[in-house]
Design a protein around this motif. Structure first.
Motif, PDB file in Angstrom:
ATOM      1  N   TYR A  45       0.825  -1.206   0.000  1.00 47.39           N
ATOM      2  CA  TYR A  45       0.000   0.000   0.000  1.00 47.39           C
ATOM      3  C   TYR A  45       0.863   1.261   0.000  1.00 47.39           C
ATOM      4  O   TYR A  45       0.563   2.241  -0.704  1.00 47.39           O
ATOM      5  CB  TYR A  45      -0.934   0.030   1.206  1.00 47.39           C
ATOM      6  CG  TYR A  45      -1.709   1.323   1.273  1.00 47.39           C
ATOM      7  CD1 TYR A  45      -2.809   1.541   0.452  1.00 47.39           C
ATOM      8  CD2 TYR A  45      -1.295   2.356   2.121  1.00 47.39           C
ATOM      9  CE1 TYR A  45      -3.483   2.749   0.486  1.00 47.39           C
ATOM     10  CE2 TYR A  45      -1.964   3.563   2.160  1.00 47.39           C
ATOM     11  CZ  TYR A  45      -3.060   3.748   1.336  1.00 47.39           C
ATOM     12  OH  TYR A  45      -3.729   4.944   1.359  1.00 47.39           O
ATOM     13  N   HIS A  99       2.120   1.800  -3.369  1.00 47.24           N
ATOM     14  CA  HIS A  99       1.014   2.231  -4.225  1.00 47.24           C
ATOM     15  C   HIS A  99       0.688   3.705  -3.999  1.00 47.24           C
ATOM     16  O   HIS A  99       0.441   4.457  -4.960  1.00 47.24           O
ATOM     17  CB  HIS A  99      -0.209   1.365  -3.917  1.00 47.24           C
ATOM     18  CG  HIS A  99      -1.430   1.705  -4.714  1.00 47.24           C
ATOM     19  ND1 HIS A  99      -1.536   1.438  -6.066  1.00 47.24           N
ATOM     20  CD2 HIS A  99      -2.605   2.289  -4.354  1.00 47.24           C
ATOM     21  CE1 HIS A  99      -2.711   1.841  -6.496  1.00 47.24           C
ATOM     22  NE2 HIS A  99      -3.377   2.370  -5.478  1.00 47.24           N
ATOM     23  N   HIS A 100       0.714   4.125  -2.729  1.00 49.74           N
ATOM     24  CA  HIS A 100       0.411   5.523  -2.391  1.00 49.74           C
ATOM     25  C   HIS A 100       1.403   6.479  -3.044  1.00 49.74           C
ATOM     26  O   HIS A 100       1.011   7.450  -3.692  1.00 49.74           O
ATOM     27  CB  HIS A 100       0.433   5.703  -0.875  1.00 49.74           C
ATOM     28  CG  HIS A 100       0.385   7.140  -0.439  1.00 49.74           C
ATOM     29  ND1 HIS A 100      -0.790   7.863  -0.354  1.00 49.74           N
ATOM     30  CD2 HIS A 100       1.390   8.007  -0.081  1.00 49.74           C
ATOM     31  CE1 HIS A 100      -0.519   9.093   0.032  1.00 49.74           C
ATOM     32  NE2 HIS A 100       0.792   9.205   0.211  1.00 49.74           N
ATOM     33  N   PHE A 101       2.705   6.201  -2.880  1.00 46.15           N
ATOM     34  CA  PHE A 101       3.707   7.113  -3.429  1.00 46.15           C
ATOM     35  C   PHE A 101       3.782   7.018  -4.949  1.00 46.15           C
ATOM     36  O   PHE A 101       4.132   8.005  -5.617  1.00 46.15           O
ATOM     37  CB  PHE A 101       5.071   6.826  -2.803  1.00 46.15           C
ATOM     38  CG  PHE A 101       5.177   7.256  -1.367  1.00 46.15           C
ATOM     39  CD1 PHE A 101       5.041   8.584  -1.013  1.00 46.15           C
ATOM     40  CD2 PHE A 101       5.394   6.324  -0.357  1.00 46.15           C
ATOM     41  CE1 PHE A 101       5.126   8.993   0.309  1.00 46.15           C
ATOM     42  CE2 PHE A 101       5.488   6.710   0.967  1.00 46.15           C
ATOM     43  CZ  PHE A 101       5.347   8.051   1.303  1.00 46.15           C
ATOM     44  N   TYR A 102       3.448   5.876  -5.502  1.00 43.97           N
ATOM     45  CA  TYR A 102       3.426   5.739  -6.963  1.00 43.97           C
ATOM     46  C   TYR A 102       2.331   6.622  -7.567  1.00 43.97           C
ATOM     47  O   TYR A 102       2.532   7.270  -8.611  1.00 43.97           O
ATOM     48  CB  TYR A 102       3.195   4.283  -7.350  1.00 43.97           C
ATOM     49  CG  TYR A 102       3.052   4.053  -8.832  1.00 43.97           C
ATOM     50  CD1 TYR A 102       4.173   4.040  -9.675  1.00 43.97           C
ATOM     51  CD2 TYR A 102       1.803   3.854  -9.411  1.00 43.97           C
ATOM     52  CE1 TYR A 102       4.039   3.844 -11.036  1.00 43.97           C
ATOM     53  CE2 TYR A 102       1.658   3.655 -10.775  1.00 43.97           C
ATOM     54  CZ  TYR A 102       2.776   3.642 -11.587  1.00 43.97           C
ATOM     55  OH  TYR A 102       2.630   3.448 -12.944  1.00 43.97           O
ATOM     56  N   LEU A 103       1.181   6.672  -6.917  1.00 39.59           N
ATOM     57  CA  LEU A 103       0.057   7.456  -7.436  1.00 39.59           C
ATOM     58  C   LEU A 103       0.174   8.938  -7.096  1.00 39.59           C
ATOM     59  O   LEU A 103      -0.221   9.798  -7.889  1.00 39.59           O
ATOM     60  CB  LEU A 103      -1.262   6.925  -6.886  1.00 39.59           C
ATOM     61  CG  LEU A 103      -1.719   5.546  -7.368  1.00 39.59           C
ATOM     62  CD1 LEU A 103      -3.046   5.177  -6.716  1.00 39.59           C
ATOM     63  CD2 LEU A 103      -1.857   5.524  -8.893  1.00 39.59           C
ATOM     64  N   ASN A 104       0.721   9.271  -5.923  1.00 47.16           N
ATOM     65  CA  ASN A 104       0.674  10.646  -5.429  1.00 47.16           C
ATOM     66  C   ASN A 104       2.027  11.333  -5.362  1.00 47.16           C
ATOM     67  O   ASN A 104       2.111  12.467  -4.901  1.00 47.16           O
ATOM     68  CB  ASN A 104       0.040  10.663  -4.031  1.00 47.16           C
ATOM     69  CG  ASN A 104      -1.341  10.037  -4.013  1.00 47.16           C
ATOM     70  OD1 ASN A 104      -2.276  10.529  -4.612  1.00 47.16           O
ATOM     71  ND2 ASN A 104      -1.462   8.916  -3.308  1.00 47.16           N
ATOM     72  N   GLY A 105       3.081  10.661  -5.813  1.00 45.49           N
ATOM     73  CA  GLY A 105       4.400  11.241  -5.670  1.00 45.49           C
ATOM     74  C   GLY A 105       4.813  11.251  -4.207  1.00 45.49           C
ATOM     75  O   GLY A 105       4.303  10.462  -3.401  1.00 45.49           O
ATOM     76  N   ASP A 141       4.013  12.462  -1.492  1.00 40.53           N
ATOM     77  CA  ASP A 141       2.946  13.126  -0.749  1.00 40.53           C
ATOM     78  C   ASP A 141       2.942  12.610   0.691  1.00 40.53           C
ATOM     79  O   ASP A 141       2.464  11.516   0.974  1.00 40.53           O
ATOM     80  CB  ASP A 141       1.589  12.846  -1.407  1.00 40.53           C
ATOM     81  CG  ASP A 141       0.430  13.383  -0.594  1.00 40.53           C
ATOM     82  OD1 ASP A 141       0.606  14.431   0.054  1.00 40.53           O
ATOM     83  OD2 ASP A 141      -0.647  12.746  -0.583  1.00 40.53           O
ATOM     84  N   ASN A 178       1.589  12.962   4.424  1.00 41.18           N
ATOM     85  CA  ASN A 178       0.562  13.510   5.303  1.00 41.18           C
ATOM     86  C   ASN A 178       0.554  12.680   6.577  1.00 41.18           C
ATOM     87  O   ASN A 178       1.250  11.672   6.689  1.00 41.18           O
ATOM     88  CB  ASN A 178      -0.808  13.508   4.616  1.00 41.18           C
ATOM     89  CG  ASN A 178      -1.186  12.131   4.093  1.00 41.18           C
ATOM     90  OD1 ASN A 178      -1.331  11.193   4.878  1.00 41.18           O
ATOM     91  ND2 ASN A 178      -1.353  12.003   2.771  1.00 41.18           N
ATOM     92  N   ILE A 216      -0.239   8.779   6.133  1.00 43.65           N
ATOM     93  CA  ILE A 216       0.772   7.904   5.541  1.00 43.65           C
ATOM     94  C   ILE A 216       2.015   7.815   6.431  1.00 43.65           C
ATOM     95  O   ILE A 216       2.681   6.769   6.478  1.00 43.65           O
ATOM     96  CB  ILE A 216       1.146   8.374   4.106  1.00 43.65           C
ATOM     97  CG1 ILE A 216       1.886   7.251   3.366  1.00 43.65           C
ATOM     98  CG2 ILE A 216       1.957   9.640   4.142  1.00 43.65           C
ATOM     99  CD1 ILE A 216       1.077   6.006   3.154  1.00 43.65           C
TER     100      ILE A 216
END
Length: 216
Positions: free
Chosen positions: A18, A21-27, A29, A31, A34
């Motif tokens: 996950y 996946h988070h950094f792949y989609l949002n760069g 990012d 917060n 995360i």
């Protein structure tokens, strides 16, 4: 299970998937969500077994460690219930048995039960509130707008009563006072939770009677 690495490594593996996946989609990012999640998963991975992780948390946060450890998983349960539509299914189940006289009590029981999975009042209402409100609107078909509004208010308060009552069996409000009141002792939250059982039973009887015969 406490000494087995299989369960913990499985959870950690899904966590790393996950995070990637988070950094792949949002760069890049970052917060609060995360960051907390990343530390949780890293801790699970580095400590290998649940027992080692729980011991480490007790050393760092002492008598509230058990409660702190559960909160991220509660958030995950809430996400599952929202994403899968389980909250709506609870509402649909109530439609089949709800009447104009018992819907406040059904909302009360639902609020109490779901609180064990989602100990946040706002998060819990986000999961089951819409479904129960839809039940009330179906029951109130043909009634005036003011009557339906009053029914929605009763159902909403029923959920709140149930959520508040079940807090007696998982007193997260102790997070505020335990670091002070239990300072210098070996007391854990579990050591005092048993004393809340009798008030829980007493208030369940009283509140149930009020919701059935005086649903104000």
């Amino acid at each position: 299970l406490n000494n087995s690495a299989l369960l913990q490594m499985t959870i950690a593996a899904f966590g790393f998937i996950y995070i990637g996946h988070h950094f792949y989609l949002n760069g890049f990012d970052l917060n609060f969500n995360i960051i907390i999640f990343t530390f949780l998963i890293l801790g699970l991975f580095l400590h290998k077994t649940p027992l080692r992780y729980s011991i480490s948390m007790k050393r760092s946060s002492r008598n509230i460690s058990g409660i702190l450890f559960q909160y991220p998983f509660y958030a995950g349960i809430m996400g599952i219930m929202l994403s899968t539509g389980l909250g709506e299914k609870i509402g649909e189940l109530q439609v089949s048995i709800a009447t104009l006289t018992n819907y406040p009590f059904l909302a009360y029981v639902s609020g109490g039960l779901v609180n064990f999975a989602i100990p946040s009042a706002g998060g819990e209402f986000a999961v089951i509130g819409p479904g129960i409100i839809n039940v009330v609107k179906e029951l109130g078909a043909g009634l005036s707008e003011s009557e339906v509004t009053a029914m929605i208010a009763r159902a909403s308060m029923g959920i709140a009563y149930g959520e508040s009552l079940s807090n007696a069996l998982q007193p997260f409000y102790l997070l505020i006072i335990f670091p002070v009141m239990a300072s210098g002792t070996k007391l854990q939250a579990r050591d005092i939770m048993g004393y809340f059982v009798i008030p829980f039973i007493l208030f369940f009887i009283i509140q149930s009677a009020l919701l059935i015969w005086m649903p104000l």
